[in-house]
Design an enzyme around this catalytic site. Structure first.
Site, PDB file in Angstrom:
ATOM      1  N   CYS A 149      16.432  -6.819   4.807  1.00  0.00           N
ATOM      2  CA  CYS A 149      17.680  -7.525   5.131  1.00  0.00           C
ATOM      3  C   CYS A 149      18.007  -8.631   4.130  1.00  0.00           C
ATOM      4  CB  CYS A 149      17.582  -8.153   6.510  1.00  0.00           C
ATOM      5  SG  CYS A 149      16.980  -7.044   7.770  1.00  0.00           S
ATOM      6  N   ARG A 195      17.679  -4.626  -2.204  1.00  0.00           N
ATOM      7  CA  ARG A 195      16.582  -4.824  -1.252  1.00  0.00           C
ATOM      8  C   ARG A 195      16.525  -3.708  -0.214  1.00  0.00           C
ATOM      9  NH1 ARG A 195      14.764 -10.178  -0.415  1.00  0.00           N
ATOM     10  NH2 ARG A 195      14.721  -9.724   1.793  1.00  0.00           N
ATOM     11  N   TRP A 229      18.392  -3.972   7.525  1.00  0.00           N
ATOM     12  CA  TRP A 229      17.476  -2.840   7.376  1.00  0.00           C
ATOM     13  C   TRP A 229      16.831  -2.686   8.753  1.00  0.00           C
ATOM     14  CZ3 TRP A 229      12.057  -2.099   7.507  1.00  0.00           C
ATOM     15  CH2 TRP A 229      11.588  -0.951   6.851  1.00  0.00           C
ATOM     16  N   ASN A 266      16.970 -12.535   9.424  1.00  0.00           N
ATOM     17  CA  ASN A 266      16.015 -11.647   8.730  1.00  0.00           C
ATOM     18  C   ASN A 266      14.646 -11.836   9.367  1.00  0.00           C
ATOM     19  OD1 ASN A 266      17.956 -10.991   6.915  1.00  0.00           O
ATOM     20  ND2 ASN A 266      16.901 -11.798   5.110  1.00  0.00           N
ATOM     21  N   GLY A 267      13.885 -10.772   9.483  1.00  0.00           N
ATOM     22  CA  GLY A 267      12.527 -10.894  10.039  1.00  0.00           C
ATOM     23  C   GLY A 267      12.441 -10.206  11.391  1.00  0.00           C
ATOM     24  N   GLU A 318      -0.294   5.605  -8.672  1.00  0.00           N
ATOM     25  CA  GLU A 318       1.027   5.048  -8.953  1.00  0.00           C
ATOM     26  C   GLU A 318       2.015   6.154  -9.341  1.00  0.00           C
ATOM     27  OE1 GLU A 318       2.495   2.501  -8.238  1.00  0.00           O
ATOM     28  OE2 GLU A 318       4.195   2.361  -9.592  1.00  0.00           O
ATOM     29  N   LYS A 363       5.458   6.749  -7.341  1.00  0.00           N
ATOM     30  CA  LYS A 363       6.748   6.675  -8.040  1.00  0.00           C
ATOM     31  C   LYS A 363       7.551   7.940  -7.764  1.00  0.00           C
ATOM     32  CE  LYS A 363       7.254   3.648  -8.846  1.00  0.00           C
ATOM     33  NZ  LYS A 363       6.776   2.325  -8.699  1.00  0.00           N
ATOM     34  N   GLU A 368       8.692   8.250  -3.955  1.00  0.00           N
ATOM     35  CA  GLU A 368       9.649   7.277  -3.412  1.00  0.00           C
ATOM     36  C   GLU A 368      11.068   7.510  -3.913  1.00  0.00           C
ATOM     37  OE1 GLU A 368       8.838   3.067  -4.118  1.00  0.00           O
ATOM     38  OE2 GLU A 368       7.980   3.494  -6.077  1.00  0.00           O
ATOM     39  N   HIS A 382     -12.061  19.525  -2.671  1.00  0.00           N
ATOM     40  CA  HIS A 382     -12.507  19.320  -1.292  1.00  0.00           C
ATOM     41  C   HIS A 382     -11.357  19.422  -0.292  1.00  0.00           C
ATOM     42  CE1 HIS A 382     -16.510  18.437  -2.625  1.00  0.00           C
ATOM     43  NE2 HIS A 382     -16.028  17.548  -3.494  1.00  0.00           N
ATOM     44  N   LYS A 402      13.068  -3.312  -1.041  1.00  0.00           N
ATOM     45  CA  LYS A 402      12.423  -3.930  -2.195  1.00  0.00           C
ATOM     46  C   LYS A 402      11.422  -4.990  -1.772  1.00  0.00           C
ATOM     47  CE  LYS A 402      11.892  -4.658  -6.570  1.00  0.00           C
ATOM     48  NZ  LYS A 402      11.052  -3.656  -7.222  1.00  0.00           N
TER      49      LYS A 402
HETATM   50  C1  G6P Z   1       7.864  -2.460  -1.347  1.00  0.00           C
HETATM   51  C2  G6P Z   1       8.533  -2.065  -2.647  1.00  0.00           C
HETATM   52  C3  G6P Z   1       7.478  -1.693  -3.687  1.00  0.00           C
HETATM   53  C4  G6P Z   1       6.479  -2.820  -3.833  1.00  0.00           C
HETATM   54  C5  G6P Z   1       5.861  -3.246  -2.498  1.00  0.00           C
HETATM   55  C6  G6P Z   1       5.097  -4.547  -2.631  1.00  0.00           C
HETATM   56  O1  G6P Z   1       7.268  -1.349  -0.765  1.00  0.00           O
HETATM   57  O2  G6P Z   1       9.404  -0.979  -2.440  1.00  0.00           O
HETATM   58  O3  G6P Z   1       8.103  -1.450  -4.927  1.00  0.00           O
HETATM   59  O4  G6P Z   1       5.447  -2.414  -4.683  1.00  0.00           O
HETATM   60  O5  G6P Z   1       6.901  -3.489  -1.552  1.00  0.00           O
HETATM   61  O6  G6P Z   1       5.985  -5.564  -2.976  1.00  0.00           O
HETATM   62  P1  G6P Z   1       5.607  -6.898  -3.686  1.00  0.00           P
HETATM   63  O7  G6P Z   1       6.910  -7.641  -3.806  1.00  0.00           O
HETATM   64  O8  G6P Z   1       4.646  -7.622  -2.776  1.00  0.00           O
HETATM   65  O9  G6P Z   1       5.006  -6.588  -4.996  1.00  0.00           O
END
Ligand code: G6P
Length: 607
Positions: free
Chosen positions: A2, A27, A75, A101-102, A480, A484, A487, A503, A602
């Site tokens: 949010c 975000r 969100w 927010n929260g 990673e 990537k 997502e 396995h 985000k």
């Molecule tokens: C969310 C974002 C990711 C990020 C993660 C941790 O899931 O979509 O891209 O890696 O949060 O966020 P931070 O701000 O703590 O690195």
């Protein structure tokens, strides 16, 4: 997640709110709304979906003249995305309205009491209880009412409120969810995040927990829970508004991938003598005598931590644990004063990471933070912080912040190794020379792999599952790579330590199934090559990302991406780049919403 913007001044509040919210679109959100005070009357406009849809709604309502208002992108956590669950939420008489927010964790108990008192609820959100509580507690002094609300609600919150009684004032309150006040000229702002306001101001007050702000055109006042005025320092943001532009790229993600050489340069500028690394303020903490190091983070930041573990163990010979922050609190953790805690967070606001940081401090550990946002909660609460200096990262899928984190782990590992006398001066000299070359090699890797990444994207885009394998640090890269891809393309992707494939997941390998194998470390490369053979024997399509010095010619695979030549130590930084590009182009082929993938946010400010 949010976003919040609040405004009071002489300009068109509706326009300012929507534009501010647009700067927070990255975000992630699923509905949006604003409320403005128009001739002392509160009017709310809300819409499920994008800000464009809200703008259409606003346009259908004619010209909205108002100098004060609040806005929100939501969100969904409690209640589906819909017009009625969108914020702002108003009290029973439509005189007070809030955005939040929260999560209000005790909202059910509060809602029950409020319903008994006769309050009418319009939404299924947790947030709506806040405005009904305000309605109950407001006796002409909104600061006092917010103090009372703060005592009653539990959870995490950034709340911004306006009322018909004070048509030129906005109020803010926060706990465990970020909120800032932007300082303008005869106009002032509130926002959940600095980027929302960068085109308007560079000067901010950052809220601490349980602080309340009363904001009108002329001044911003902060109050503590005792109702007393507080003195606050002005924080000057060093990000420019144009850093939040796409600068001609189709997507922020591609722009941010291309910014990585500069990010590497910034991180390393003025850090080196011939045989030492200057890590600034955090050095005092690094010099302590620790029995172990623990790294904690979420998502991509966690993956950088997995690399960090290998590097610190290798260069500094100190045992390292790496824990997902959302799990740390729910297990025996063995954190004590002999632990150095390294907390990694791009945003510096991830709720679970923040909770892990607080737990570590409570148990006596020293905490060093790696974060990209100066003034964020993680930055302020750690004993010392190292700035990632990646600049604002807008794409939800992290690229440049990830590479920045990985690079900082290299610096940390080498520094700790030097402090421990675990690296010879001659070797350190070589490594520092390698680090200095790295920005050029990153640039080369981006240019060299652009075309092949497009071709690979085309070849994998129609598969339902993709696998990523590697051993040791290459496994961290595989994690990673898989994250990537999934997502932003929504293709199911899994990472395995290469030896683990047989396995279980090997059962899923059949004709054409794409497998990415990463081999940047000589000591394990040959073993991974055997695992690649196992995949090929089942018809899998193998894409090998390998360091130049590995004997990759021993094997014929579908695609071979050979990283630019340099000490293989650095290949873990370089190998991340084709993985980013392949994910980007696959998502592009599939016409996904690359910068704002569905369901993701985000900055994850709820647990
Ligand atoms: C969310 C974002 C990711 C990020 C993660 C941790 O899931 O979509 O891209 O890696 O949060 O966020 P931070 O701000 O703590 O690195």
């Amino acid at each position: 997640m949010c976003g919040i913007v609040g405004y009071t001044g002489n300009a068109n509040a509706a326009e300012i709110l929507v534009n501010g919210l647009k700067n927070l679109e990255y975000r992630g959100y699923d509905s949006a709304g604003i409320a403005v005070l128009n001739e002392n009357k509160l009017n709310s406009y809300k819409s499920k979906g994008s800000l464009d849809m809200l703008e259409d709604k606003l346009a259908n309502n004619g010209k909205i003249v108002a100098g004060t208002g609040i806005g929100h992108t939501r969100w969904a956590t409690h209640g589906v995305p819909s017009d009625f669950n969108s914020h702002p939420h108003s009290d029973c008489n439509g005189k007070i309205t809030i955005v939040h927010n929260g999560i209000i964790e005790n909202y059910q108990v509060l809602k029950k009491e409020l319903l008994t008192k006769g309050h009418k609820f319009d939404s299924s959100t947790d947030s709506e209880v806040v405005v009904h509580l305000l309605e109950d507690l407001y006796e002409g002094d909104m600061v006092q009412a917010l103090i009372e609300v703060d005592k009653l609600i539990e959870g995490s919150y950034a709340i911004v409120a306006i009322s018909e009684d004070e048509p030129e004032t906005i109020y803010g309150l926060k706990k465990d969810s970020p909120l800032v006040a932007g300082i303008g000229r005869e106009e002032n702002y509130l926002a959940s995040d600095i980027p929302a306001l960068l085109s308007k101001t560079k000067d901010f007050y950052i809220f601490e927990d349980d602080e309340i702000a009363k904001v009108n055109r002329e001044k911003i006042e902060f109050y503590g829970l005792n109702g007393k005025l507080l003195e606050k320092d002005v924080f000057e943001a060093d990000w420019d508004a144009d850093m939040v532009d796409k600068k001609g790229y189709d997507h922020f993600m591609l722009k941010e991938i291309n910014e990585q050489p500069d990010v590497a340069r910034r991180i390393m500028a003025d850090r080196f003598t011939e045989t030492d690394i200057d890590l600034g303020d955090i050095e005092e903490i690094l010099a302590g005598d620790y029995k172990k190091i623990m790294i904690t983070a979420c998502g991509t930041a966690y993956h950088s931590g997995v690399i960090g573990r290998f590097l610190i163990e290798e260069f500094a010979d100190i045992p390292v644990d790496v824990e997902v922050a959302s799990e740390l609190r729910y297990k025996k953790n063995f954190i004590d004063k002999n632990t150095l805690m390294v907390v990694v967070s791009q945003s510096g606001e991830t709720a679970d990471t923040l909770a892990a940081l607080r737990l570590a401090k409570k148990q006596g550990a020293k905490v060093v933070a790696l974060t990209n946002v100066i003034g964020s909660s993680v930055d302020r609460e750690a004993d010392s912080s190292f700035q990632l200096m990646a600049g604002p990262e807008i794409s939800v899928a992290s690229t440049k912040a990830y590479v920045a984190m990985v690079l900082v782990f290299y610096l940390l590992a080498l520094k700790l190794g030097n402090l421990n006398n675990n690296i010879s001066k001659a070797r350190l000299k070589e490594l520092i020379a390698g680090l200095k070359r790295l920005p050029y090699r990153i640039q080369e890797t981006i240019s060299e792999f652009d075309e092949i990444s497009k071709e690979i994207a085309e070849s994998i885009k129609d598969y339902k599952s993709v696998f990523f394998i590697g051993r040791n640090i290459d496994y961290a890269l595989a994690l990673e790579g898989a994250l990537k891809l999934k997502e932003i393309s929504y293709i199911h992707a899994e990472a395995h330590p290469a030896g683990e494939l047989k396995h279980g997941s090997l059962a899923l390998i059949e004709d054409g199934v794409p497998v990415f194998a990463i081999t940047t470390r000589e000591n394990v490369a040959m073993k991974t090559l055997s695992n690649i053979e196992e995949v090929m024997a089942r018809g899998g399509q193998v894409n090998l990302i390998t360091a130049k010095n590995i004997e990759y010619d021993k094997i014929e695979v579908d695609n071979k991406l050979i990283l630019p030549e340099m000490d293989n130590i650095w290949s873990s930084v370089l190998a991340a780049i084709p993985l980013q590009l392949i994910s980007y182009y696959t998502a592009l082929e599939l016409e996904r919403n690359i910068d704002k993938p569905r369901n993701l946010a985000k900055s994850v400010t709820v647990e």
